[in-house]
Design a protein around this motif. Structure first.
Motif, mmCIF file in Angstrom:
data_model
loop_
_atom_site.group_PDB
_atom_site.id
_atom_site.type_symbol
_atom_site.label_atom_id
_atom_site.label_comp_id
_atom_site.label_asym_id
_atom_site.label_seq_id
_atom_site.Cartn_x
_atom_site.Cartn_y
_atom_site.Cartn_z
ATOM 1 N N LEU A 74 -5.564 -17.303 -95.594
ATOM 2 C CA LEU A 74 -4.717 -18.469 -95.347
ATOM 3 C C LEU A 74 -5.370 -19.729 -95.912
ATOM 4 O O LEU A 74 -4.782 -20.468 -96.694
ATOM 5 C CB LEU A 74 -4.451 -18.621 -93.844
ATOM 6 C CG LEU A 74 -3.368 -19.639 -93.476
ATOM 7 C CD1 LEU A 74 -2.648 -19.221 -92.203
ATOM 8 C CD2 LEU A 74 -3.911 -21.040 -93.298
ATOM 9 N N GLY A 75 -6.598 -19.949 -95.507
ATOM 10 C CA GLY A 75 -7.288 -21.146 -95.985
ATOM 11 C C GLY A 75 -7.645 -21.054 -97.455
ATOM 12 O O GLY A 75 -7.592 -22.040 -98.186
ATOM 13 N N GLN A 76 -7.980 -19.836 -97.881
ATOM 14 C CA GLN A 76 -8.387 -19.680 -99.279
ATOM 15 C C GLN A 76 -7.244 -19.928 -100.250
ATOM 16 O O GLN A 76 -7.466 -20.217 -101.412
ATOM 17 C CB GLN A 76 -8.959 -18.273 -99.496
ATOM 18 C CG GLN A 76 -10.360 -18.113 -98.907
ATOM 19 C CD GLN A 76 -10.779 -16.655 -98.804
ATOM 20 O OE1 GLN A 76 -10.067 -15.758 -99.233
ATOM 21 N NE2 GLN A 76 -11.939 -16.423 -98.221
ATOM 22 N N THR A 77 -6.022 -19.774 -99.756
ATOM 23 C CA THR A 77 -4.893 -19.940 -100.672
ATOM 24 C C THR A 77 -4.041 -21.156 -100.343
ATOM 25 O O THR A 77 -3.197 -21.545 -101.153
ATOM 26 C CB THR A 77 -3.976 -18.706 -100.625
ATOM 27 O OG1 THR A 77 -3.497 -18.553 -99.284
ATOM 28 C CG2 THR A 77 -4.700 -17.459 -101.056
ATOM 29 N N ALA A 78 -4.257 -21.754 -99.167
ATOM 30 C CA ALA A 78 -3.395 -22.873 -98.760
ATOM 31 C C ALA A 78 -3.333 -23.984 -99.810
ATOM 32 O O ALA A 78 -2.274 -24.574 -100.011
ATOM 33 C CB ALA A 78 -3.857 -23.416 -97.412
ATOM 34 N N PRO A 79 -4.427 -24.292 -100.492
ATOM 35 C CA PRO A 79 -4.321 -25.384 -101.474
ATOM 36 C C PRO A 79 -3.600 -24.991 -102.759
ATOM 37 O O PRO A 79 -3.360 -25.855 -103.598
ATOM 38 C CB PRO A 79 -5.796 -25.722 -101.786
ATOM 39 C CG PRO A 79 -6.588 -25.090 -100.701
ATOM 40 C CD PRO A 79 -5.820 -23.882 -100.295
#
Lengths: 1187, 581
Positions: B488-493
């Motif tokens: 989630l965090g690795q792809t959120a940006p």
């Protein structure tokens, strides 16, 4: 375990397969920052602080969670890694609400720890407070009197009513020190051989000298005036700062070995080049001694003088003509000093001429007020245009009347002349006090600023000439207040030290989080308590002399004022990881400014203070509560940015299952969960740590006792401890403060003729006790006196008490009412656990038979929990519920008789053949021939026998000795004694119950009770036991030694004050026979250590010499208790038998023939919970009960 | 005659329930001589309600956008052999289906998902039987390996590899978990399979369970999919009753049963370790890997987790062979992929195409192009974790590698099509708002980084962007990707990074000129009435805040202080007299 080789930061290191990168780095002293990591809980990996780069891996890896593998090449400090950590910190700080440091400290140009010393004053720790001030400010008596205190201007107490009297409290603390016999002088560093010259002996120069001496350098101060003190002495009048005060503080700097050279003006009598050639560095702090000219016609006339010159002349008593009418131009503090000095020098009319109004005056309000009281006339909105001469002297001042116009850059309204409005006043003397400048003749080689001051780098204090540093009024922006010069000096010394070591490290102001959103609303619940008024001389008393106006605070007023502090600064600042890392990584969180959480929190827990505004959501509190304590008191709720740690079910923390163990406090890396300090005024200070042993139960947890002066600050766990592995229970964590000074007994009490207990001297109390006991012995024989001692006393204390009883009272009546007599000793030979705590974790089967372990021996219970997690089967036989029941295969609550245990023994007897090393097997077996075990007993016995490693745990003071004997029989017959991970753990009630048994305090207490009841015992001396005996009045004499006036004490004839564990050095033996050292964290508050009390009484009864030190007692124990042989040689903890095995009975039982004595038992009870005789424990239990 | 009504969620939303009930009434009351059946979604959601009518020879005729009021009439006409083309599907739409290759959703919209017999008729459970009776565990895994099947949930990890890892673990029991927590906004591939062909999933899971040696299966399905849960429930009961689940399946000694766990609706629970935590009753938060679920998953036991679509491919592969599957697709991305076409597209719905088809082809060839024939601007691939692909590289093919190269991901197959009126900054803001709300809060970078990124985007779209904001977004985006534990965090940006990559000028326009080139950001636009206004009063009547004044037949005026920029006036004006600037 296979060894792996890796390279971390270019260094080849070894580790073991299965270790994480973090483990190996730490083993090799390579520091990797962590926030959410703690050895006590499972790896979580949320904070990202521990990231590292591994060659060949594109992602950053969390070193806490990454298993190291052979050949890894790791870099823990690349730019990418640092940037990731920095971003994490900045993000955290962008939503972190608090004050790392309080506003008073931040406002102080000297960064003095105002909250710290105010708090210490409130706790009456005056010397500690003084020491704390002197870490930044060596002249507190002076500065406290004269400082315009920016700290107070920043003080948030103003949001309630008035600021704390920070400045006065400073001089209050300093005056106590100066008046004492033992004036504080800091420890001087090892001589460095470096020589530093200081130019200027004012506050800046003196401070620089102080800190340079602390660093170990040779220091010489060159001062142009005849005395040291600079502007403090020559610019501030005596009535505000008496010369005697300056003398005393200057004397300390001299005593520290500073060389003072007076009457030498560098640049005039001594060339700067001389200093350059003969010293390793130079610090210039010559101040600003020239009055700023008024730039008026007539300024050069006789009868016109600068403010500073006027004050100097007044101080040195130089001749000058004052006349009757004096006009002082200016509105600052120098103007006030000048006008009030003029009054004291006999001027009849003194005017202050100021071009704006009173509201704009920069002088302090109190100065203006006192000047008015002394008759000074203030003329506002006037500006001198010309000084008019008559007879060759100044005679009149021509004044332009002004009005206020627009605001200027400083926000003050600019005075503008009113066309044509002119006024004249007659004067004899005009004093121009509108500012000061430096005179820098002889310092031509130094670069100057436009203001004519020395230009220095504001962070390194370096001038353009290498090795020459400067600070105070003489640099950059010019004249300022004294504390600024002192702050400069302190910071410059840091830079000079680095310069002398070869590389200049400029000063960097620490990054701090500050709260800026507070208004009086936030403090609306506070009661208004105005500040203490400073007693001072009336205008009539003071206006014609130079006596000090302020008389100083009384102790009562000072403490009262200090108690008003709102405690703004975070208590965690000295250990906060976020604060430390933020400064290490040079954060700039402002770029992430955005929404911030402000959350009100329930603040009602008696021991734990939570502040979610400071939470970094590392989850450690939640995890330690769940994983280690099996308690779900805290949990994570909400998601994303709004995630928050909350007590279960939105309850108040104290209303959840919280058992107040404080584990959450110990793991919190920031100030979000802290202990509620039990001192009078909670104050963040750096403390001293004494490693010692908890005084409650017999697990013997190690605690780091933090102290400041003789104040117990808090007890924190010791992660290195082999006993508790850094975990404490509520007693160890929060029960430490039994040494509360204010409620404790300080002096002996003796029963007077009126039947009341009255104060007595130590000598009277000791003599009365010793002599009365002696006479009872002589009158009725030695059997008529008895001594009882608590098992919380150290081995040394017990030893000397026993010696006193046996040798000086001649009696064998030495008992402890807190001890259970008999039990496993009768079967095994020793009254001691056969195994060690750490074995519990690896046993396959554990039978807890009569122990509320989580409640009474929490940390030992956690070892049982660990065992269960490792796969052990657990059966608990208990009366009532304990949390340990939750982890069991079966928990049984039997009738209170011995049938269950007998049943187990019966099954064991039937299933196991006769062991070789026992006596009485046949008799025992025969006595059980017809016994029918119940199913539960059969099941337990089978589990016990099925498991190769099975252990029995029980609480000695919860079982009858008959039940204990049965358990010993079971273990012996089953062969589950004398081998690793097999055996009996016998938990005992107090920290030294085992030592008490080892030292042979084994006269059964019921015999003593019987003696008292029947009147054969006439005299009883009780050390530390509160015994609820009804027939104590049968005694002719009762003496009690205890911390407080206990119910037993109230019935005594003499009460002697005891000291707590925190004031005692010695050894204690825990339930697994581990002998550990306790150390005094604070000196005995009563003046007499516990052993010294007995020592004195022995001396009174004729011992020819006293024991000189506690170590002699340890040595005596080493000689008289075989198992404790050579104890005095061991500084570290050791098991007994010293030089033996950690597990007992590996070679045979403790009888001459090595055979256990199997004992048959009669009918009886299983459980017999005994009430503690320890008053403190009982009192603390009541507090805990309320959670 | 057989009448089949599409009763997927999309059909129901379009009114298919009424269609079905009307017919049911007729059958019951009048004894109309038809077999009435239901089916799931055939993928053409824009054409719902869809009714397929089969004649007695089994020839099917498809009717679309059928109204509930007219269905009886339509069927009656059909019974009377009268021709009626009112609702008949257009040839173009039919062709669109023809361009697809249907493997995972081959039965969807064809069979009645509530009837096991229909599944059996389509060779259902044959693959399971083949595995149990003819193949070893290793054979199954080899077959899957040969097929090249990769996880369809997003990451595209080779399925055989996970199965093999779980198979190798000695520790038992093992668990087979289906991730049916489809959470991407705009994605509904899994739902369609769950609703349209639930046995397919059960069979796929059973095959996987056999391969890894699991006896217990769990379907973690979002609670927001009630129809899917209902049909799964029915399917599980049927499978048990018929011996496809339970003890000793088909007499082979293989035991396997499945239960459903309704998730609590957290996006992050699609992450496999968070899913496991949620299954265990813990807060849905990702855990560290390793240990991987294959080693230590559900309750610390070896666990394999695949997504619905992955499982749905499995029976087909076993029946037809791995090579047949591998014949579709590209060198690295084999087989087909189901996509959910949404946004500004004419024919939104589900499509299954061979990997390697150009995006353009999907959008124009199958999706019919852009709604209202506006300019195609970009397509967001892979939901909030994905990236946008601008029109000028829309010949990019859909396979894991090509999409990765242009900064997007396959994800679970969401394709949100955007036209010229979509502001790309606002689009990035929308997706980031989603992910930051769904962040579990564990990692600092994700919890706070997404929040701060969102705040920056919010100030940009509201005209308060500052110089340096783009660079700040870029650097923070990289840190968030680097510092977060789970996908989630690795792809959120990603949506932010890809929009900056392709539409940096739009960001700059917002910040420097305070303009939104797409004229979508309310704070940066004004609606104005031009001189060609004829004073019809439409805008005035439709303005919700009474910002428009004007006498009839005279030019009207908008009070900019009152205007809330809802765009209603712009929509209703028939004379193009209202402009946005």
């Amino acid at each position: 375990m296979s060894v792996i080789h890796l390279n971390i930061n270019g260094k080849e290191v070894k580790g073991n397969a299965g270790q994480t990168i973090l483990d190996i780095a730490r083993d090799n002293k390579i520091d990797i920052p962590t926030m959410c990591f703690d050895e006590r809980v499972e790896i979580y990996g949320s904070c990202g602080m521990c990231v590292v780069e591994v060659e060949g891996v594109p992602k950053l890896l969390r070193s806490c969670a990454t298993m190291a593998s052979d050949g890894m090449i790791i870099n823990t400090n690349t730019e990418r890694v640092k940037s990731s950590r920095k971003t994490a910190l900045e993000l955290l700080l962008s939503d972190h609400v608090g004050d790392c440091r309080p506003p008073c400290v931040l406002a102080c140009p000297g960064y003095t720890d105002c909250q710290g010393y105010v708090g210490l004053a409130a706790n009456m720790e005056y010397r500690e407070g003084l020491k704390l001030i002197k870490e930044q400010l060596p002249l507190p008596a002076c500065i406290g009197r004269v400082c315009p205190h920016p700290c107070e201007d920043a003080c948030r107490r103003q949001l309630v009513e008035e600021p704390i009297s920070i400045a006065y409290l400073k001089s209050f603390l300093a005056d106590i020190d100066l008046a004492s016999d033992d004036v504080f002088i800091p420890e001087l560093g090892e001589p460095t051989g470096k020589k530093i010259a200081i130019v200027g002996g004012g506050p800046g120069g003196l401070s620089a000298a102080y800190f340079l001496r602390v660093a170990g350098h040779e220091v010489t101060i060159y001062e142009q005036m005849p005395e040291m003190g600079g502007m403090l002495r020559y610019g501030i009048p005596e009535y505000r700062l008496p010369g005697s005060v300056i003398d005393q503080e200057v004397a300390i700097v001299e005593k520290m070995g500073t060389r003072f050279v007076n009457n030498v003006k560098v640049g005039e009598q001594l060339d700067l080049s001389y200093i350059q050639n003969n010293f390793d560095a130079c610090y210039i702090s010559v101040g600003a001694w020239k009055s700023t000219p008024l730039r008026l016609e007539g300024e050069d006339l006789p009868g016109v003088i600068g403010g500073i010159d006027f004050l100097r002349k007044a101080t040195v008593n130089e001749d000058m003509r004052i006349g009757e009418r004096v006009a002082v131009v200016g509105g600052g503090n120098t103007a006030m000093d000048a006008c009030r000095t003029a009054v004291r020098l006999g001027a009849k009319e003194v005017y202050v001429l100021y071009r704006r109004t009173e509201a704009e005056m920069p002088a302090e309000l109190i100065e203006i007020k006192e000047a008015k009281e002394e008759g000074v006339q203030f003329k506002f909105l006037v500006s001198p245009l010309e000084i008019i001469e008559e007879n060759g002297r100044a005679a009149k001042v021509k004044l332009q009347k002004m009005e206020l116009g627009e605001e200027d850059a400083s926000g003050r309204r600019r005075p503008v002349p009113i066309e044509g409005e002119i006024e004249y006043i007659d004067v004899d003397l005009v004093i121009g006090a509108i500012g000061q400048q430096s005179a820098l003749e002889g310092f031509e080689i130094l670069e100057k600023t436009k203001r004519g001051t020395i230009a220095v780098d504001e962070n390194s204090y370096q001038t353009n000439v290498e090795g020459i540093f400067a600070g105070g009024d003489v640099i950059n922006e010019g004249a300022n207040i004294a504390i600024k010069a002192i702050g400069d000096a302190k910071r410059a010394v840091g830079v000079i030290n680095s310069y002398l070591e070869g590389h200049v490290i400029p000063y960097r102001r620490p990054y701090v989080v500050e709260r800026t959103h507070l208004t009086s609303e936030h403090y609306s619940d506070r009661k208004k308590e105005y500040r203490s008024t400073m007693p001072h001389l009336s205008p009539e008393e003071r206006k014609n002399n130079f006596r000090e106006v302020n008389k100083g605070f009384s102790e009562e007023d000072a403490v009262k004022d200090a108690m008003r502090c709102l405690e703004c600064g975070c208590h965690d600042v000295f250990e906060c990881k976020l604060y430390n890392y933020a400064n290490e990584y040079d954060v700039e969180p402002e770029k992430f400014d955005g929404e911030v959480h402000y959350r009100e929190e329930d603040d009602s827990h008696p021991f734990i203070v939570r502040n979610t505004d400071k939470c970094v959501l590392c989850g450690l509190c939640v995890r330690v509560c769940d994983q280690v304590m099996d308690n779900g008191a805290l949990g994570l709720v909400e998601r994303g940015f709004d995630t928050i740690v909350k007590p279960a079910l939105d309850l108040k923390l104290a209303e959840t299952g919280c058992i107040a163990c404080g584990q959450c406090v110990s793991v919190c890396p920031v100030g979000a969960i802290q202990e509620r300090l039990q001192i009078d005024k909670s104050v963040p200070v750096e403390t001293e740590i004494t490693k010692t042993i908890c005084s409650f139960c017999s697990v013997g947890c190690n605690i780091d006792l933090e102290t400041s002066g003789d104040m117990l600050y808090r007890a924190i766990p010791d992660k290195e401890s082999d006993v508790d592995k850094g975990l404490l229970c509520v007693k160890g964590r929060f029960g430490y403060d039994q040494a509360k000074q204010k409620t404790r007994l300080a002096k002996p009490l003796v029963r007077r003729e009126n039947g009341e207990l009255g104060n007595a001297s130590w000598d009277e109390g000791l003599r009365m006790t010793a002599k009365t006991m002696q006479s009872l012995k002589l009158q009725y024989g030695p059997e008529a006196v008895a001594v009882a001692i608590s098992d919380r006393y150290t081995n040394e204390e017990i030893f000397i008490a026993k010696e006193f009883a046996q040798k000086f009272l001649g009696t064998e009546n030495v008992t402890s009412f807190n001890r259970n007599y008999g039990g496993i000793e009768e079967v095994l030979g020793y009254d001691a656990s056969t195994s060690t705590f750490n074995e519990i974790e690896h046993a396959e089967f554990i039978l807890v038979a009569g122990a509320h372990m989580m409640k009474d021996h929490t940390i030992a219970a956690l070892k049982v929990k660990k065992a269960v997690e490792n796969g052990a089967r657990l059966v608990v036989v208990n009366e009532g519920y304990d949390q340990i029941n939750d982890w069991t295969e079966a928990s049984i609550c039997p009738d209170n008789n011995l049938d269950l245990l007998k049943g187990i023994l019966k099954v064991v007897l039937d299933k196991v053949e006769e062991p070789r090393n026992v006596l009485g097997y046949k008799e025992l077996k025969d006595s059980f021939a017809d016994f029918k075990p119940r199913n539960a007993a059969i099941d337990i016995a089978e589990m016990y026998l099925e498991s190769k490693t099975s252990m029995i745990i029980f609480d000695e003071n919860m079982l009858t000795s008959e039940a204990a004997k049965l358990l010993a029989n079971i273990a012996v017959v089953a062969g589950r004694v004398g081998k690793p991970r097999r055996g009996i753990i016998q938990l005992k009630p107090k920290n030294n119950s085992q030592g008490l048994a080892d030292l042979g305090i084994n006269k059964p207490s019921n015999e003593i009770i019987k003696g008292i009841e029947e009147g054969t015992i006439k005299g009883l001396l009780v050390f530390g036991e509160d015994i609820p005996l009804e027939y104590l009045e049968n005694l002719e004499f009762l003496a009690v030694h205890d911390l407080y006036l206990t119910p037993t004490g109230e019935r005594a004839d003499v009460v002697l004050p005891a000291v707590s564990y925190a004031e005692s050095t010695g050894s204690v033996t825990n339930s697994e026979r581990r002998i550990q050292r306790t150390y005094t964290a604070i000196p005995p508050l009563t003046g007499y250590s516990n052993w010294e009390v007995v020592n004195e009484m022995m001396y009174i009864l004729g011992r020819t010499s006293r024991y000189k030190k506690i170590e002699e007692l340890t040595e005596q124990i080493s000689k008289s208790v075989p198992e404790y042989t050579d104890l005095f040689k061991f500084k570290e903890a050791t098991y007994w038998p010293i030089y033996g095995k950690e597990i007992l009975y590996t070679e045979g039982f403790a009888f001459d023939d090595g055979k256990a004595r199997l004992a048959s038992v009669e009918e009886g009870k299983m459980f017999d919970k005994r009430i503690s005789t320890d008053f403190v424990e009982k009192e603390f239990a009541k507090v805990v009960e309320e959670i | 005659m057989k009448v089949v009504v599409g009763l997927g969620s999309c059909g129901i939303a379009a009114g298919a329930r009424k269609v079905y009930e009307e017919l049911e009434n007729q059958v019951n009351k009048l004894g109309m001589d038809i077999d009435l059946e239901i089916t799931g979604c055939v993928g053409m959601c824009h054409l719902e309600p869809i009714v397929d009518i089969y004649d007695d020879e089994g020839r099917m005729e498809r009717f679309v956008k059928v109204s509930g009021d007219k269905i009886v009439e339509l069927v009656e006409k059909k019974l009377a052999n009268e021709d009626d083309s009112t609702y008949r599907i257009s040839s173009v739409d039919e062709e669109a289906i023809g361009k697809q290759v249907r493997i995972a959703i081959e039965n969807c919209g064809i069979i009645n998902p509530e009837r096991l017999e229909e599944y059996i008729e389509k060779d259902g459970y044959k693959a399971l039987e083949k595995c149990l009776k003819e193949m070893s565990q290793k054979d199954v895994i080899d077959e899957i390996r040969d097929s090249g099947l990769r996880g369809r949930g997003g990451a595209g990890f080779p399925t055989w590899f996970k199965w093999n890892a779980a198979m190798q673990e000695k520790n038992t029991p093992k668990f087979m978990v289906c991730n049916a927590d489809e959470g991407d906004p705009g994605a509904f591939m899994d739902r369609s399979i769950l609703e349209g062909d639930p046995h397919r999933l059960l069979e796929g899971m059973a095959i996987g369970a056999y391969a890894i040696g699991a006896e217990e299966g769990i379907i973690y399905v979002r609670a927001e999919y009630p129809l899917a849960i209902k049909r799964l429930d029915i399917a599980i009961k049927q499978a048990r009753e018929s011996g496809y689940l339970g003890k000793n399946i088909m007499g082979t000694g293989f035991n396997f049963d499945i239960r459903i766990k309704a998730g609590a609706g957290a996006f992050v629970c699609g992450e496999e370790t968070a899913l496991i935590a949620s299954l265990e009753g813990e807060r849905g938060m990702p855990r560290l890997k390793p240990p991987f679920p294959a080693q230590k998953g559900y309750w610390g036991q070896p666990t394999n987790i695949n997504n619905v679509e992955t499982f749905a491919n499995v029976p087909w592969i076993i029946r037809k062979g791995g090579d047949a599957f591998a014949a579709y697709g590209t060198a690295q991305s084999k087989g087909t992929k189901v996509f959910a076409l949404t946004g500004k597209i004419k024919k939104g719905g589900l499509v299954e195409v061979p990997m390697g088809m150009p995006i353009k082809e999907i959008i124009y060839g199958i999706g019919g192009g852009i709604l209202n024939d506006k300019e195609f601007k970009a397509v967001q691939m892979g939901g909030p974790s994905g990236g946008c692909i601008p029109a000028f590289i829309s010949d990019t093919t859909v396979d894991y590698e090509s999409l990765g190269k242009v900064g997007a991901i396959m994800g679970s197959g969401g394709m949100v099509v955007m036209d010229e009126s979509t502001c790309m900054v606002d689009m990035a803001r929308f997706f980031l708002d989603f992910t930051r709300k769904e962040s579990c809060g564990k990692c600092i970078h994700c919890r706070l980084g997404t929040k701060r990124m969102l705040e920056i985007l919010e100030r940009i779209v509201s005209g308060d962007g500052r110089e340096g904001d783009i660079e700040l977004l870029e650097s923070l985006a990289v840190e968030v990707k680097d510092g977060s534990l789970c996908g989630l965090g690795q792809t959120a940006p990603n949506p932010v990074l890809s929009t900056i990559r392709y539409f940096r000028n739009e960001y700059e326009a917002h910040i420097n000129e305070k303009k939104c080139p797409a004229k979508a950001c309310k704070s940066l636009i004004t609606y104005e009435i031009q001189d060609n206004c004829i004073g019809c009063g439409m805008c005035k009547r439709n303005c919700p805040v009474e910002a428009i004044t004007g006498e009839p037949k005279l030019i009207h005026e908008i009070d900019q202080d009152i205007c809330i920029k809802c765009g209603k006036c712009y929509e209703v004006c028939k004379f193009d007299a209202i402009t946005i600037s």
